[in-house]
Design a protein around this motif. Structure first.
Motif, mmCIF file in Angstrom:
data_model
loop_
_atom_site.group_PDB
_atom_site.id
_atom_site.type_symbol
_atom_site.label_atom_id
_atom_site.label_comp_id
_atom_site.label_asym_id
_atom_site.label_seq_id
_atom_site.Cartn_x
_atom_site.Cartn_y
_atom_site.Cartn_z
ATOM 1 N N ARG A 122 69.354 54.506 58.903
ATOM 2 C CA ARG A 122 68.924 55.073 57.626
ATOM 3 C C ARG A 122 68.780 54.019 56.541
ATOM 4 O O ARG A 122 67.800 54.005 55.785
ATOM 5 C CB ARG A 122 69.936 56.144 57.172
ATOM 6 N N PRO A 128 64.215 58.014 58.529
ATOM 7 C CA PRO A 128 64.921 59.256 58.200
ATOM 8 C C PRO A 128 65.806 59.715 59.350
ATOM 9 O O PRO A 128 65.549 59.400 60.515
ATOM 10 C CB PRO A 128 63.783 60.249 57.960
ATOM 11 N N VAL A 129 66.868 60.451 59.021
ATOM 12 C CA VAL A 129 67.745 61.036 60.032
ATOM 13 C C VAL A 129 67.794 62.543 59.814
ATOM 14 O O VAL A 129 67.562 63.031 58.707
ATOM 15 C CB VAL A 129 69.174 60.448 59.957
ATOM 16 N N THR A 130 68.102 63.279 60.854
ATOM 17 C CA THR A 130 68.144 64.732 60.740
ATOM 18 C C THR A 130 69.368 65.172 59.945
ATOM 19 O O THR A 130 70.349 64.437 59.825
ATOM 20 C CB THR A 130 68.199 65.380 62.131
ATOM 21 N N ARG A 131 69.304 66.399 59.422
ATOM 22 C CA ARG A 131 70.452 66.938 58.701
ATOM 23 C C ARG A 131 71.660 67.094 59.619
ATOM 24 O O ARG A 131 72.799 66.886 59.199
ATOM 25 C CB ARG A 131 70.080 68.282 58.076
ATOM 26 N N ALA A 132 71.398 67.481 60.865
ATOM 27 C CA ALA A 132 72.500 67.640 61.811
ATOM 28 C C ALA A 132 73.203 66.310 62.050
ATOM 29 O O ALA A 132 74.437 66.243 62.110
ATOM 30 C CB ALA A 132 71.974 68.203 63.136
ATOM 31 N N ALA A 133 72.426 65.240 62.171
ATOM 32 C CA ALA A 133 73.024 63.923 62.373
ATOM 33 C C ALA A 133 73.832 63.496 61.155
ATOM 34 O O ALA A 133 74.926 62.937 61.277
ATOM 35 C CB ALA A 133 71.926 62.901 62.671
ATOM 36 N N SER A 308 71.415 64.355 70.099
ATOM 37 C CA SER A 308 69.970 64.542 70.194
ATOM 38 C C SER A 308 69.294 63.263 70.636
ATOM 39 O O SER A 308 69.766 62.166 70.371
ATOM 40 C CB SER A 308 69.397 64.979 68.843
ATOM 41 N N ARG A 317 59.152 61.091 63.118
ATOM 42 C CA ARG A 317 60.156 62.141 63.222
ATOM 43 C C ARG A 317 61.530 61.587 62.873
ATOM 44 O O ARG A 317 61.818 60.414 63.101
ATOM 45 C CB ARG A 317 60.188 62.700 64.658
ATOM 46 N N PRO A 318 62.416 62.442 62.361
ATOM 47 C CA PRO A 318 63.753 61.981 62.017
ATOM 48 C C PRO A 318 64.531 61.562 63.255
ATOM 49 O O PRO A 318 64.327 62.096 64.334
ATOM 50 C CB PRO A 318 64.402 63.209 61.356
ATOM 51 N N ALA A 320 68.037 61.259 65.324
ATOM 52 C CA ALA A 320 69.289 62.007 65.410
ATOM 53 C C ALA A 320 70.441 61.116 65.807
ATOM 54 O O ALA A 320 71.571 61.360 65.466
ATOM 55 C CB ALA A 320 69.153 63.158 66.400
#
Length: 335
Positions: A122, A128-133, A308, A317-318, A320
Motif C-alpha cells: 500500500r 490499493p488493498v481490499t477492505r478485508a485485507a 485472498s 484490482r485491489p 488482498a
C-alpha cells in the motif's frame, strides 16, 4: 455412478492425506522453538543453535540441491533472498527472541508478516488493498497489543519483542523478493529445490556470523531442562534438524500443493497455536487470558490478510495479500 463415487472417494482420501501432512508440518514447525529454547538455556548461543539447525538440514537436503542445480543459473536472486532472509535472518532473529521472551509470544509477533506485506504494497508500491485485507491488518495489530499487554507498559523484554519483529520483517523481505518475476514465462522453481539451496546459502552466511569454531560442543553431551525434566541435548538437536526442519518443509510443500489457498492459510496459522500449547506444556510458559484472546485475534487477522489471491500489479484490482502457498513453502520461516 460407481465410477463417480470411486473418483470422489479417491479425492476425499487424497484430501485427508494432504490435511494430515499439513497438520504434521505445522506440528513439526511449531516444535522448533520448544526444542531450541532448552538448548539456549543449557549454554548454547542462539546463533549457534540456528547454525546447527540450518547446516544439519542443508547436509540432509544436499541431494535435492544437486538434483535442482539448474536453479543456480535460473533464479540466483531468489536463492540468495531465501537464504539470507527466509533462512538465516528469520531463524536467527526468532531464536534470539525466544531466548528473551516466551515462544508463543515470539511466534505471534512473527505473524505480523502478512500485515507488513500489505503495508509494503500500500505505502511503498502504492497499490490499493481490499477492505478485508485492511481489516486483517487492524485485527493483527490490535491482537498483538493484547499479546504483549501494552496496558502494563510492555511487560515483556523490549529487545526480545524487537528481535521477533525483525524476524517478521525478514519474512516480508523474502515474500516481496519471491514475488518478483512471477509473471515471466520461465517455469516456477521447485519449492524443495529452493529450500535446499536456501539452507545452503543460510549455512554459509551463518558460518561467517555465528563462528561455530568457538562453540561449546560439550553442551551436546549433557542434558537440557524442559520444565523440570532433563532431556539429552543431542536428542533435541536431532528433533530440530530432522523433524522441525527437514520433515516440516517436506510435508508442508507436499500438502500445500494439494490444498486450496484458504485451507493452507488456516493450517499455517495452526503453527502458532501448536507452538504456544507445546511451550505451555513442555516449558511451563503460561499465557494470560487476554494474551490468549489477543493471539486468536492475531491469527484471525493474519488469515484474513493472506487468504485472498493477489492481484497482478498492472490490472488495477485491489491486492488482498500474499499467496498462502508461497508463504507456506517459503516459511523457513523460522519457526
Amino acid at each position: 455412478m460407481p465410477v463417480r463415487m470411486s473418483v470422489s472417494s479417491r479425492n476425499n482420501r487424497a484430501r485427508a492425506v494432504a490435511l494430515s501432512l499439513a497438520l504434521g508440518s505445522a506440528l513439526a514447525f511449531g516444535g522448533s522453538g520448544v526444542a531450541a529454547k532448552p538448548l539456549i538455556e543449557a549454554g548454547f548461543d542462539p546463533l549457534h543453535v540456528v547454525w546447527l539447525r540450518v547446516t544439519g538440514a542443508a547436509l540432509v537436503m544436499l541431494p535435492l540441491a544437486v538434483r535442482h542445480r539448474s536453479l543456480l543459473r535460473r533464479r540466483p536472486a531468489l536463492l540468495a533472498g531465501f537464504g539470507l532472509l527466509g533462512v538465516a535472518g528469520v531463524q536467527a532473529f526468532y531464536f534470539a527472541s525466544i531466548s528473551r521472551i516466551p515462544v508463543g509470544v515470539a511466534l505471534l509477533v512473527e505473524y505480523l508478516a502478512p500485515a507488513l506485506v500489505l503495508a509494503w504494497v500500500r505505502f511503498v508500491q502504492r497499490r490499493p488493498v481490499t477492505r478485508a485485507a485492511a481489516l486483517g491488518v487492524v485485527l493483527a495489530v490490535g491482537g498483538l497489543a493484547c499479546v504483549v499487554e501494552v496496558w502494563s507498559g510492555l511487560g515483556f523484554d523490549a529487545l526480545g519483542l524487537l528481535l521477533a519483529l525483525a524476524a517478521a520483517c525478514c519474512q516480508v523481505g523474502y515474500f516481496v523478493l519471491s514475488d518478483q518475476g512471477t509473471d515471466s514465462a520461465d517455469a516456477a522453481p521447485d519449492p524443495l529445490g529452493v529450500i535446499a539451496y536456501g539452507l545452503l546459502v543460510g549455512a554459509v552466511v551463518l558460518t561467517v556470523v555465528a563462528r561455530p569454531w568457538g562453540m561449546d560442543w560439550s553442551v551436546l553431551a549433557g542434558s537440557a531442562g524442559m520444565n523440570g525434566t532433563d532431556v539429552p541435548a543431542w536428542l533435541l538437536l536431532v528433533w530440530i534438524v530432522l523433524v522441525a526442519t527437514v520433515l516440516a518443509y517436506a510435508t508442508g510443500v507436499v500438502s500445500v500443493r494439494r490444498l486450496s489457498p484458504q485451507v493452507a492459510g488456516v493450517v499455517a496459522c495452526l503453527e502458532a497455536v501448536i507452538a504456544t500449547v507445546l511451550a505451555w506444556v513442555l516449558l511451563g510458559e503460561h499465557l494470560s487470558a487476554p494474551q490468549i484472546a489477543g493471539g486468536a485475534v492475531v491469527l484471525l487477522g493474519a488469515f484474513i490478510a493472506q487468504s485472498s489471491a493477489p492481484a497482478k500489479p498492472g490490472d488495477g484490482r485491489p491486492v488482498a495479500g500474499g499467496s498462502p502457498e508461497r508463504e507456506l513453502s517459503a516459511r523457513g520461516t523460522a519457526t
